[in-house]
Design a protein around this motif. Structure first.
Motif, PDB file in Angstrom:
ATOM      1  N   GLN A  96      11.671  -7.105   4.144  1.00 17.14           N
ATOM      2  CA  GLN A  96      10.288  -6.763   3.817  1.00 17.14           C
ATOM      3  C   GLN A  96       9.831  -5.551   4.622  1.00 17.14           C
ATOM      4  O   GLN A  96       9.200  -4.629   4.090  1.00 17.14           O
ATOM      5  CB  GLN A  96       9.373  -7.959   4.108  1.00 17.14           C
ATOM      6  CG  GLN A  96       7.922  -7.750   3.660  1.00 17.14           C
ATOM      7  CD  GLN A  96       7.799  -7.569   2.166  1.00 17.14           C
ATOM      8  OE1 GLN A  96       8.328  -8.366   1.387  1.00 17.14           O
ATOM      9  NE2 GLN A  96       7.139  -6.493   1.743  1.00 17.14           N
ATOM     10  N   GLY A  97      10.170  -5.538   5.931  1.00 15.63           N
ATOM     11  CA  GLY A  97       9.804  -4.402   6.771  1.00 15.63           C
ATOM     12  C   GLY A  97      10.486  -3.123   6.323  1.00 15.63           C
ATOM     13  O   GLY A  97       9.877  -2.042   6.323  1.00 15.63           O
ATOM     14  N   PHE A  98      11.734  -3.216   5.933  1.00 20.06           N
ATOM     15  CA  PHE A  98      12.492  -2.063   5.432  1.00 20.06           C
ATOM     16  C   PHE A  98      11.821  -1.500   4.184  1.00 20.06           C
ATOM     17  O   PHE A  98      11.627  -0.282   4.038  1.00 20.06           O
ATOM     18  CB  PHE A  98      13.932  -2.504   5.131  1.00 20.06           C
ATOM     19  CG  PHE A  98      14.853  -1.394   4.705  1.00 20.06           C
ATOM     20  CD1 PHE A  98      15.555  -0.662   5.643  1.00 20.06           C
ATOM     21  CD2 PHE A  98      15.010  -1.081   3.362  1.00 20.06           C
ATOM     22  CE1 PHE A  98      16.409   0.363   5.256  1.00 20.06           C
ATOM     23  CE2 PHE A  98      15.854  -0.056   2.963  1.00 20.06           C
ATOM     24  CZ  PHE A  98      16.552   0.673   3.915  1.00 20.06           C
ATOM     25  N   HIS A  99      11.459  -2.406   3.277  1.00 24.70           N
ATOM     26  CA  HIS A  99      10.818  -1.994   2.024  1.00 24.70           C
ATOM     27  C   HIS A  99       9.462  -1.347   2.304  1.00 24.70           C
ATOM     28  O   HIS A  99       9.124  -0.291   1.740  1.00 24.70           O
ATOM     29  CB  HIS A  99      10.644  -3.210   1.107  1.00 24.70           C
ATOM     30  CG  HIS A  99      10.070  -2.868  -0.222  1.00 24.70           C
ATOM     31  ND1 HIS A  99       8.707  -2.767  -0.440  1.00 24.70           N
ATOM     32  CD2 HIS A  99      10.658  -2.597  -1.420  1.00 24.70           C
ATOM     33  CE1 HIS A  99       8.480  -2.444  -1.696  1.00 24.70           C
ATOM     34  NE2 HIS A  99       9.655  -2.340  -2.323  1.00 24.70           N
ATOM     35  N   ASP A 100       8.665  -1.953   3.187  1.00 29.19           N
ATOM     36  CA  ASP A 100       7.323  -1.437   3.448  1.00 29.19           C
ATOM     37  C   ASP A 100       7.355  -0.050   4.070  1.00 29.19           C
ATOM     38  O   ASP A 100       6.519   0.806   3.762  1.00 29.19           O
ATOM     39  CB  ASP A 100       6.561  -2.394   4.374  1.00 29.19           C
ATOM     40  CG  ASP A 100       6.245  -3.725   3.701  1.00 29.19           C
ATOM     41  OD1 ASP A 100       6.361  -3.799   2.457  1.00 29.19           O
ATOM     42  OD2 ASP A 100       5.911  -4.683   4.429  1.00 29.19           O
ATOM     43  N   LYS A 101       8.306   0.193   4.975  1.00 29.93           N
ATOM     44  CA  LYS A 101       8.327   1.468   5.686  1.00 29.93           C
ATOM     45  C   LYS A 101       9.010   2.584   4.903  1.00 29.93           C
ATOM     46  O   LYS A 101       8.647   3.754   5.043  1.00 29.93           O
ATOM     47  CB  LYS A 101       9.038   1.301   7.040  1.00 29.93           C
ATOM     48  CG  LYS A 101       8.221   0.534   8.062  1.00 29.93           C
ATOM     49  CD  LYS A 101       8.923   0.496   9.415  1.00 29.93           C
ATOM     50  CE  LYS A 101       8.065  -0.250  10.440  1.00 29.93           C
ATOM     51  NZ  LYS A 101       8.685  -0.312  11.766  1.00 29.93           N
TER      52      LYS A 101
END
Length: 920
Positions: free
Chosen positions: A913-918
């Motif tokens: 999720q963090g990878f996708h958001d950033k």
């Protein structure tokens, strides 16, 4: 015959694993901080494994089940610092009211060593600070003979040999201790080399014989419900059925030499032997080999590495009567030493086979170094430097600089504890078996085994002694050592003074300072059996394997490699405080009480009853509750001088007086004060208020300052360096093989582990991926852990989306093999993220992203939590200073850090999720 047990079937049942796997312990451990009264009062810093040992004990002790902590065993390998662990626990138990500590040893020299370690502040290896302070008061350490001499304000030690304790207990005399003393006085018994406490236990059936000291120790232990027995040993035969049964619920912590070796705390062990046939020549060659390597090591350390050390050679005679003869022969060799004596070593150096032929490589390096300018030995008349080198050997190994120590002759015994001092002049010791156990010396680098018989066999004493010599002598490499720049990738030396520095540079001649040599005559199967036993103990590794990776041609041709950059920061001293720093530090609640709850003396019911009677109110650290004089006094006495102005200035920028601390900062805290009836804040005496400040409130203030206003921090300013200067075109990875237990419970040697396996050709489908052909993976191969390989597969699953999102950008994932370092902005700690991904819009110059990733196994998530926070904070805390003339103009440049990648379902989804958001 005593039954032998397969450990693999029962190891998880042992207490140390029960604690480690206990969810309550894991949760408790998250919030645990080593008490300042321990860390501030020790003379050296606890290592990670020592902290873990102390944590296991504290958790058990505070569990409320007194019997669990009454008799426990710490199984820690030779050289792992058992005595420092003991000292930490002594400080902890002192805080809980214990004042008397009985130290049991079995040899006189160990007793003398322990006496100095625990009670002599002027001794180099004294375990405590010269002034121990609890609640602002100095606490002395004292050696006593009787309980009557015990000081209530001090830490009192009684030192007994095992035989002496037995005699005192079983044959009491006037003015001497007796069992009755242990009934009246709460006592901690610390047993060193505790495997010797098992006189009866080792027997197949218990013998009704009171005449041994195992029984005496047990009678002392059970004389008083509060007495505790803490055993420490490197040797415990858990395969013995009776020992196994006795310690299954007592083995609180286990750290063997294999773990010690893997963690980098030991020397590498090498063998130098000869096959000569003439007895005199055999012994002469052994002596020459040992003194030559020893003096080379001293000169190299001094002249190139800035380390003052006098390496010790131990000559192990076969019999006590031969020690004098061997010493006389030794000095005959030294006095007649000449350059020709080194010819056989020169031949050995010329015959070197490959990089991992330790004998020949290091000897070849020695001869090269002796004639170099750094050695400063060679002259126009003696271009080899051997003349001056031999003169050094003759001077340093003169008769005044050698000694005999055995059960009959204890020459210069007072010098034994001082051998690690740079001022030590003793370079050779002649002994038989007297120094196999309890000898605390780290500068032992060479052992000469004078048994030249065809039938000699490997003994337990040989293994013990090599284990003792394999402990690393701590040293710090100078910053200038073969290093042009801190970030230069080809200089990945270790920086921890207590760990090996050259595991990734095994061909560096500096490795001599972390290599121990065992010298002997090779006869029969001695070498093979010795290696087998040392492998089994984890003292040596199976060998070293090399893996080589190189940057792919396509990456070398890319704009990212040729013109790209990486963003680096530096370590710096705190120069300013933000309002956020101040708020985090001081706008907090502290829970305090004048009532101390000692859980180990109360049942759960009693604890709950006591807690239910507490009333709470919020107070301030202000004149309303504490007089100014009282606050001055508390700040002077608390936390070993932490609150003195000179120290506070390093944390709180601009503070000019203690008055500011009292008037501005301390009143910001809300103190939640818990008290029993009659102990409201207004009912307390000045002394009680002082004790509450020193014991409950100010330690919490100190923790907050240390955490949010550390003296050292990492710069938030990041500047570019050419990427091509950071990542090497070719990188060698050195992998060590260690013993392991297979599914059948047999010990095998895997050479080496997961990091030896190429991801492109991996035999497991879930880890296999063809990175060798992936156009986005910079290096030719990935030799990573299983978690790192899963991370690469995750990136592979996202690469098309990244290419769609960042059209026409160059996207490369680069394995960081200790090439790039990051300094945590909060506290300046340095670490090296495992992977860097560059997203570089080479055409439009819209953006340049540096993305840092750290795949992490589940067992390390908690320990390395600070690294994860450092990475996550980068996006908001980092500022980038850029020179467009050198690196081109980009509309947006970012340094991004991500949560740890872990394949656990929950952690994996958080990372994704963090990878996708950033990025997506």
């Amino acid at each position: 015959m005593t039954k032998k047990i397969k450990l693999k079937d029962t190891l998880n049942e042992f207490l140390f694993n029960q604690i480690k796997n206990d969810p309550d312990y894991q949760q408790w451990s998250l919030d645990f901080e080593m008490p300042a009264f321990i860390t501030d009062n020790l003379s050296r810093t606890l290592r990670d494994y020592q902290i873990e040992a102390v944590k296991h004990f504290i958790y058990l002790f505070e569990s409320g089940e007194m019997q669990k902590a009454k008799h426990i065993l710490f199984n820690m390998a030779t050289g792992t610092g058992k005595t420092l662990t003991m000292a930490a626990i002594v400080l902890y138990l002192y805080e809980w009211g214990y004042r008397n500590f009985v130290f049991l040893v079995h040899q006189v020299q160990i007793k003398q060593q322990a006496l100095a370690n625990f009670t002599d502040p002027n001794f180099d290896k004294y375990l405590f600070k010269k002034q121990i302070k609890f609640n602002g008061k100095t606490t002395p350490t004292k050696a006593i003979e009787r309980f009557e001499d015990s000081k209530r304000s001090g830490i009192n030690f009684m030192f007994f040999s095992t035989q002496m304790l037995y005699e005192r207990i079983n044959h009491p005399k006037e003015n001497s201790i007796s069992t009755e003393d242990f009934v009246k006085n709460d006592t901690i018994i610390i047993a060193d080399e505790a495997h010797r406490l098992n006189v009866n236990t080792k027997k197949k059936t218990e013998v009704a014989d009171e005449n041994n000291w195992e029984t005496a120790v047990q009678s002392v232990l059970h004389a008083n419900p509060k007495n505790l027995l803490l055993e420490f040993t490197a040797t415990v035969d858990l395969k013995n059925e009776n020992i196994h049964k006795k310690y299954k619920d007592k083995l609180v912590y286990k750290y063997d030499f294999l773990a010690f070796n893997k963690d980098g705390y030991s020397k590498q062990v090498a063998f130098l032997y000869n096959n000569e046939t003439q007895i005199a020549d055999q012994k002469r060659l052994l002596i020459v080999n040992a003194v030559v390597l020893s003096e080379y090591r001293r000169l190299l350390a001094e002249r190139e590495m800035g380390v003052a050390i006098n390496p010790v050679v131990l000559i192990k005679s076969v019999k006590i009567a031969q020690s004098e003869e061997d010493r006389a022969f030794f000095h005959k060799v030294i006095s007649s030493l000449r350059a020709e004596d080194l010819k056989h070593l020169e031949r050995m150096a010329e015959e070197k086979k490959d990089l991992f032929d330790t004998q020949s490589l290091m000897i070849a390096q020695m001869f090269y170094w002796l004639k170099s300018a750094k050695a400063n030995l060679a002259t126009t008349q003696d271009t080899t430097g051997l003349g001056a080198f031999i003169a050094h050997i003759k001077e340093r190994f003169s008769e005044n600089n050698t000694m005999i120590y055995n059960s009959k002759t204890k020459e210069k015994a007072e010098l034994l504890p001082l051998l690690d001092s740079p001022k030590n002049t003793i370079r050779a010791i002649f002994s038989v078996n007297a120094l196999n156990e309890g000898w605390d010396v780290l500068s032992l680098y060479d052992i000469v085994h004078f048994d030249i018989s065809e039938s000699k066999k490997v003994s337990l004493q040989d293994i013990q002694l090599i284990g003792r010599g394999a402990r690393l002598y701590p040293y710090q490499l100078p910053k200038s050592y073969h290093r042009d720049d801190l970030f230069s990738g080809d200089n990945a030396y270790g920086t921890d003074p207590f760990k090996r520095k050259f595991d990734q540079n095994p061909n560096d001649n500096g490795r001599m300072l972390e290599t121990f040599y065992y010298h002997f005559v090779k006869t029969g199967t001695f070498l093979e059996n010795l290696q087998k036993d040392l492998l089994g103990e984890g003292i040596i590794s199976e060998g070293v394997e090399k893996r080589t990776i190189h940057l792919k041609p396509k990456f070398l041709e890319s704009q990212t490699y040729q013109k790209g950059f990486v963003l680096v920061n530096r370590q710096e001293f705190r120069s300013k405080n933000t309002q956020s720093d101040i708020d985090l530090t001081f706008n907090r609640q502290i829970i305090a009480s004048s009532y101390k709850l000692h859980t180990h003396t109360l049942t759960d019911k009693e604890q709950n009853t006591a807690l239910s009677t507490l009333s709470y109110k919020t107070i301030k650290i202000s004149a309303k509750y504490f007089s100014r004089h009282l606050l001055y006094k508390a700040l002077i006495l608390a936390e070993n001088g932490f609150f003195r102005l000179n120290n506070l200035k390093k944390h709180i920028m601009g503070i000019s007086s203690i008055d500011e601390m009292i008037d501005i900062y301390l009143p910001k805290y809300d103190i939640k004060y818990g008290h029993v009836q009659g102990k409201d804040i207004d009912d307390l005496s000045a002394h009680e208020k002082l004790q509450m400040l020193i014991g409950s409130i100010l330690p919490e203030v100190r923790k907050a300052i240390d955490k949010y206003l550390p003296i050292v921090k990492g710069s938030s300013l990041f500047t570019p360096k050419p990427l091509s200067a950071i990542f090497q075109k070719q990188k060698n990875i050195y992998l060590v093989a260690y013993p392991t237990i297979n599914e059948q419970g047999e010990k095998t040697f895997i050479a080496p582990d997961e990091r030896a396996k190429a991801q492109s050709s991996h035999d497991k489908e879930e880890l296999q991926y063809a990175v060798n052909t992936a156009d986005w993976y910079a290096y030719s191969e990935n030799y990573g852990t299983s978690e790192e390989k899963r991370f690469v597969k995750f990136i592979a699953s996202q690469i098309d989306k990244l290419k769609q999102t960042y059209k026409n950008a160059e996207i490369y994932l680069i394995r960081n093999e200790l090439d790039y370092y990051l300094f945590n902005i909060e506290d300046g700690r340095r670490f090296s993220p495992d992977y860097m991904m560059i997203i570089n819009d080479v055409q439009n110059k819209q953006m340049y992203y540096q993305c840092l990733f750290e795949p992490k196994g589940g067992h390390l998530l908690q320990k390395d939590d600070w690294k994860e926070q450092a990475l996550i904070n980068l996006e908001n805390l980092s500022q980038i200073k850029f020179d467009c003339n050198h690196f081109g103009e980009y509309q947006e440049i970012k340094c991004l850090g991500f949560e740890f990648f872990n394949s656990d379902t929950k952690k994996h989804s958080e990372f994704a999720q963090g990878f996708h958001d950033k990025l997506l």
